[in-house]
Structures are given as C-alpha cells and as structure tokens.
Write an enzyme that holds these catalytic residues in place. Structure first.
Site, PDB file in Angstrom:
ATOM      1  N   THR A  89      12.596 -23.534  -7.995  1.00 12.06           N
ATOM      2  CA  THR A  89      13.800 -24.045  -7.342  1.00 12.06           C
ATOM      3  C   THR A  89      13.624 -24.370  -5.848  1.00 12.06           C
ATOM      4  OG1 THR A  89      15.240 -22.953  -8.909  1.00 12.06           O
ATOM      5  CG2 THR A  89      16.192 -23.428  -6.770  1.00 12.06           C
ATOM      6  N   ASN A 110       9.560 -19.779  -4.304  1.00 14.36           N
ATOM      7  CA  ASN A 110      10.843 -19.199  -3.890  1.00 14.36           C
ATOM      8  C   ASN A 110      10.585 -18.050  -2.920  1.00 14.36           C
ATOM      9  OD1 ASN A 110      12.353 -20.926  -5.483  1.00 14.36           O
ATOM     10  ND2 ASN A 110      12.337 -19.536  -7.241  1.00 14.36           N
ATOM     11  N   LYS A 171      23.449 -21.311  -5.530  1.00 17.70           N
ATOM     12  CA  LYS A 171      22.274 -20.652  -4.939  1.00 17.70           C
ATOM     13  C   LYS A 171      22.142 -21.051  -3.468  1.00 17.70           C
ATOM     14  CE  LYS A 171      19.240 -20.667  -9.030  1.00 17.70           C
ATOM     15  NZ  LYS A 171      17.978 -21.193  -9.581  1.00 17.70           N
ATOM     16  N   ASP A 172      21.833 -20.098  -2.612  1.00 16.85           N
ATOM     17  CA  ASP A 172      21.659 -20.423  -1.192  1.00 16.85           C
ATOM     18  C   ASP A 172      20.578 -21.491  -0.990  1.00 16.85           C
ATOM     19  OD1 ASP A 172      19.243 -18.793  -1.383  1.00 16.85           O
ATOM     20  OD2 ASP A 172      20.489 -17.034  -1.040  1.00 16.85           O
ATOM     21  N   ASP A 315      20.412 -23.291 -14.696  1.00 18.30           N
ATOM     22  CA  ASP A 315      19.170 -22.507 -14.614  1.00 18.30           C
ATOM     23  C   ASP A 315      19.383 -21.095 -15.143  1.00 18.30           C
ATOM     24  OD1 ASP A 315      16.348 -22.206 -13.619  1.00 18.30           O
ATOM     25  OD2 ASP A 315      17.280 -20.698 -12.343  1.00 18.30           O
ATOM     26  N   HIS A 319      17.520 -19.493 -18.365  1.00 16.10           N
ATOM     27  CA  HIS A 319      16.708 -18.264 -18.289  1.00 16.10           C
ATOM     28  C   HIS A 319      17.210 -17.216 -19.275  1.00 16.10           C
ATOM     29  CE1 HIS A 319      13.867 -18.909 -15.064  1.00 16.10           C
ATOM     30  NE2 HIS A 319      14.813 -19.432 -14.305  1.00 16.10           N
ATOM     31  N   ASP A 362      15.283 -29.803 -10.303  1.00 15.95           N
ATOM     32  CA  ASP A 362      14.283 -29.158  -9.434  1.00 15.95           C
ATOM     33  C   ASP A 362      13.062 -28.696 -10.240  1.00 15.95           C
ATOM     34  OD1 ASP A 362      15.778 -27.288 -10.797  1.00 15.95           O
ATOM     35  OD2 ASP A 362      15.911 -25.868  -9.134  1.00 15.95           O
ATOM     36  N   HIS A 496       9.854 -21.368 -16.086  1.00 13.45           N
ATOM     37  CA  HIS A 496       9.248 -22.616 -15.616  1.00 13.45           C
ATOM     38  C   HIS A 496       8.289 -22.301 -14.482  1.00 13.45           C
ATOM     39  CE1 HIS A 496      12.107 -22.098 -12.285  1.00 13.45           C
ATOM     40  NE2 HIS A 496      12.942 -21.726 -13.227  1.00 13.45           N
TER      41      HIS A 496
HETATM   42 ZN   LIG Z   1      14.754 -20.832 -12.762  1.00 13.73          ZN
END
Ligand SMILES: [Zn+2]
Length: 555
Positions: A89, A110, A171-172, A315, A319, A362, A496
């Site tokens: 991401t 990340n 998500k930030d 996402d 997951h 992404d 991923h």
């Molecule tokens: Zn993910």
C-alpha cells in the site's frame, strides 16, 4: 422616466464600447479563457487491493453509473501493471501519484528497517508532528519519508498554491502519500471508540468546522448495522461458496458467513475499526469526500483542485476473506454503487465534463493458497521459522555469530557493516555467501545481492521489478524472492507483495474532461499515471518521474 432610459442607453453604449476596446487591444486571452477547457477538479481514486479481473469478473453485477460509466465513457487501460516490488500500500500510493518507483521515491515498503537509526520505521510515521482530532497517537503522520513530489505538489507550485489538494482515505498512508508535501489537508479514519476523521499538525492545528460537524453527525454509527449481501446471495455465481475453509472472519462469530451484525461484532473487533473491513468503510469515505468537496469549494474556480480518495475497505476485506469470497464480491458490488453516487454528486456540484477522474489500485492480491492447493495449482505457505533456524546455524558455523545480520524484513537481509569490518570481512563476499546459502532454502526461488542491484541493468522480468523497487540508501544487502504463489501469511485470506501478475495487474480507468473514449491492451505501468495527469493539466511532471504520459487517452 425618460431620463432613466437615456441613462441606461448611455451606460450600455459605454460598456459595449469599453469591452470592444479591451477585446481589440487584448491579444492574450483572459485567464478564464485559458483555463476554461482544463478540468476544474482532478479526482484520483485508488481502490486498495483491486485486481484487474474484479472489473471483468463482477461486471454483470455492476450498474451503469459506476465502474461501467468509466469504461463506457472513458478510457480503459486493460494491461496496466506495477513495475516494481514490493506491491504494498505505501509504495503503491507513492508511485501512482509521483510517477516513479521506490528506487527514487524511497517508500520501499509500509514499514522498513532504517539503516541509520537501526529501527523499524513506518512509511507515514512522523513523531515530530502531533495528532489533530484525537488524543491518540494515530495522527502523528506526514509524508516526510517520501523523497519526491507528486503531481498534486506540481499542481500547487504551478497555480501559486491556489489550486487546492486534499487527500482522504481510511488508512493514513492512503491519504497522506498521494496528497504530497504541499497538501492543504489529508484526513484518515481513526476507529476504536472514536470513529472520527483525523489529521496531523503537519497540515493544520485544528480540524475545520465541517470535519468536526461530520464527526459528531453519527454517520459512522449509522453504518454499524447488519451487513448482508446487496442482492440475493444465490445470484452471486462469480465467487466461491459462502461457507468454506479459506476465510478468516470476525472475532465473536464462529463462521465467516452472511449476515454480519456489525453493531454486535464491533464489541469484539476494535469498535469502529470493524467498519474498515466492510463495504460500509467505503461508503463512509464517499460521504466524507462529498462533504470535503462542498465545504472546501473544490472545483469551483479556475485553478484546478485535486482530491485524492483511496478506498481501503477492499484491502481489509480481501485480507480477511480472500480473492474468491462472497464478501469480496459484495464489497465490489457496493463500491460500484458508492462510485455512482459519487460521480452523480460530482456532476451536480462541479458539472459533468468539468472534472476528470482516474481509478487504479495500489496492488492486486493472490488467491488464497490453501484454495489454490485444493484445485491443484502450485502454491503454499513459507515456513519462516525453519528458514530462520537454518540461517542462524549457517551464520554461526561460518562467522561464529548471528550478529552479522541485523535485520530481515520485506524479503531483504540487512547486514551489520560494523560487524563485517570488525571481523575483517569483505561486504561483497558476505552478501555472496548469504545469497548462496539462501537459494538452497525451501520455497526461495531467486536471490540477488545489493551489488548486483547496483551494477546490473535489468530491463525485463522479475529482476527489473526488483531493481525498480531497490533504493540504494534504504534497501537491504540480499534480496529474496519466494516461489510463485507462496506467501508468508496465515492459511485464510489473501495477501500481496510479489512481482507476479496477480499482484501487479490492476485496473486503470480515466474519464471526464480531456479524456478520449477507448481501450487498449498496450502495456501501461503505474508510473505513467502521474505524467499523464500532468500533461492533461500542462504542468511540470513530478520531479523524479520515470513514467511516460499516455498521450493516446488525452482528447
Ligand atoms: Zn493489503
């Protein structure tokens, strides 16, 4: 009365004379005329973990106003790929908006091991700034680890900071990295017991009134409802059985089957955080994005504004439940409805034909390996403990210590340079020895050293993707590649990160102002997006851009 008419006539004569003289003396068109044909608003959409085949697999269930509208009115790049690893991401969002890869933008994962501080750092973490809108540390974020500009930054510079940028995502990192360094604001969702959109002092000292109003509006609460399939589940023939052994599910519910009572389940699943793993997290993102457009007057003047919207719920659902689940299918059917609502709103507020949207992802995702195994496709799970054990034995037998390796993360081995020096060894030889050892291990398909990454020039294959993801300052000394469809993950749900098609092939759709109608199977890559938008706006490309503008989509 007569006098009044005479006065009007004089005024009319004067103004028409005046405007004539201005027109005849003015060679350059006015500012309004220059920008009239440009988009008033760019909306950059990232759908987190969206594989290309979700567009085609679920197409018959989509309505006319969402994904299909983009495909039917806009341009569909059907062979669009990530051209680097790892497909995560943070790097994904940075690459889409900066037009380059981790090699240059520096967001190598990340989280990664920082060679200077010997600590794990988070791609958007910044403890020099404070949270805004929460007492928690969830707001201590900024884009400072991204080393380059995004097209949003270039638009800000071009317009003398008059064109706004706002980034939004659950998500930030999905909000912060796209919006870049000069953004007016980035907002992300803090769940737990707060359920609020927050920010950081990097952008502002206090949330705007409209954000505070949104946060107390109980919009988030309204989505803590029962999640059932939008249409009759028996019609969902494009996904696997609802009950199977390849899905995770929620705490407090024995089976991962519909319906999910989110109000009840939120108690055992971190409160409002449960919304992130349901399609309603995306609905909430659209609600908040529409409010931002209204309150910040985006797309209302001659200076192009940019709104970046990243849908993260896809996402979390992927997951948790995996690529082939009913839950993923329902999430995309509902996202399609949310996109339709969003595009209709843009038509009303900015005007149809006055804004430009692109939509991509992404990264993709691998089908759950335990499911692939059940249909005889080679796949599986990496045994990291066994690898670690063998590797430690090797290090002790050769170097007498395990301290020669200081970290293993993101399939990279970081060697302790001080220890190498202390033992009187050569770093290249240590890299080579470790590579020759690692390649013997089960489910390791390829191993490369930093020396190779820095000296060779790969133009195709997995090697080229490794090199585009390799940042000399930040990446490790030895790079490992796992077997195809082997993952370091639990036996339920999808993940991923690889250089393989299931992770690299993602949608790329453009529509709206300045975009032709069409489709192509020509290969496009993620770094092509930012220079294409830059070309459309006539602005500088992001400063480290390595992609090419897709001229064939521009009208
Ligand atoms: Zn993910």
């Amino acid at each position: 009365m007569k006098k009044f008419y005479v006065l009007i006539l004089i005024v009319l004569a004067f103004t028409s004379c005046k405007s004539q003289s201005i027109n005849s003396n003015t060679i350059q068109p006015s500012h309004t005329e220059i920008t009239e044909n440009k988009p008033k608003l760019i909306v950059g959409i990232v759908v987190d973990q969206m594989r290309y085949d979700y567009l085609t697999r679920f197409e018959t269930k989509f309505g006319e106003g969402g994904f299909k509208r983009m495909m039917r009115q806009g341009f569909n790049c059907k062979n669009n790929h990530f051209n680097y690893v790892p497909t995560y991401t943070g790097p994904g969002h940075a690459s889409v908006f900066s037009g380059t890869t981790p090699k240059y933008h520096g967001v190598i994962s990340n989280n990664w091991y920082d060679k200077e501080t010997n600590e794990i750092v988070y791609c958007a973490g910044d403890d020099t700034v404070n949270s805004v809108g929460t007492e928690s540390a969830a707001g201590q974020m900024s884009p400072h680890r991204m080393l380059v500009t995004t097209f949003c930054d270039e638009n800000r510079l071009f317009t003398q900071l008059k064109g706004k940028t706002i980034g939004i995502s659950l998500k930030d990192r999905g909000a912060i990295l796209p919006a870049g360094h000069t953004a007016n604001a980035a907002y992300w969702f803090h769940g737990v017991d707060e359920g609020a959109w927050i920010s950081s002092t990097f952008y502002m000292n206090e949330l705007p009134e409209w954000v505070k109003a949104f946060n107390i509006s109980e919009k988030a609460e309204s989505y803590l409802k029962v999640w059932n399939t939008l249409y009759d589940i028996s019609t969902y023939s494009e996904s696997g059985a609802d009950e199977n052994r390849f899905e995770g599910g929620f705490q407090g519910k024995e089976k991962a089957v519909f319906p999910y009572d989110l109000a009840e389940l939120s108690k055992d699943n971190r409160g409002f955080d449960i919304l992130k793993a349901t399609p309603f997290g995306n609905s909430l993102t659209v609600d908040f994005s529409m409010e931002a457009i209204k309150a910040e007057n985006l797309g209302q003047d001659d200076f192009t504004d940019v709104l970046t919207v990243s849908f993260s719920a896809t996402d979390y659902v992927g997951h948790n439940f995996g690529v082939n689940s009913k839950e993923v299918q329902d999430t995309y059917i509902r996202l399609d409805k949310d996109l339709e609502r969003f595009f209709n709103f843009l038509d009303e507020t900015v005007g149809e034909g006055s804004y430009t949207v692109f939509l991509t992802s992404d990264h993709g995702a691998v089908n759950v390996p335990s499911y692939l195994n059940s249909v005889n496709i080679p796949s599986g799970y990496v045994d990291n403990n066994l690898r670690k054990e063998k590797f430690q034995e090797f290090l002790i037998s050769i170097y007498g210590t395990t301290e020669i390796v200081e970290n293993i993360s993101n399939n990279q081995i970081f060697i302790n340079k001080e220890k190498v020096e202390e033992l009187g060894l050569n770093i290249r030889e240590v890299q080579e020895a470790i590579a020759n050892e690692q390649i013997k291990y089960k489910n390791i398909a390829k191993v490369y050293t930093a020396a190779t990454m820095n000296s060779a020039n790969f133009s195709q294959g997995i090697e080229a993707l490794l090199q585009n993801g390799y940042n000399q300052k930040r990446s490790g000394d030895v790079i490992l590649v796992d077997d195809v469809a082997y993952i370091s993950y639990g036996i339920t749900g999808s993940t991923h990160g690889s250089a393989l098609n299931y992770d690299t092939h993602v949608p790329l759709l453009f529509f709206g102002n300045g975009i032709k109608h069409g489709e192509t199977y020509e290969k496009t890559v993620i770094p092509d997006i930012a220079p294409t938008i830059s070309a459309l706006l006539g602005i500088s490309f992001p400063n480290s851009n390595t992609g090419k503008p897709l001229g064939f989509i521009i009208d």
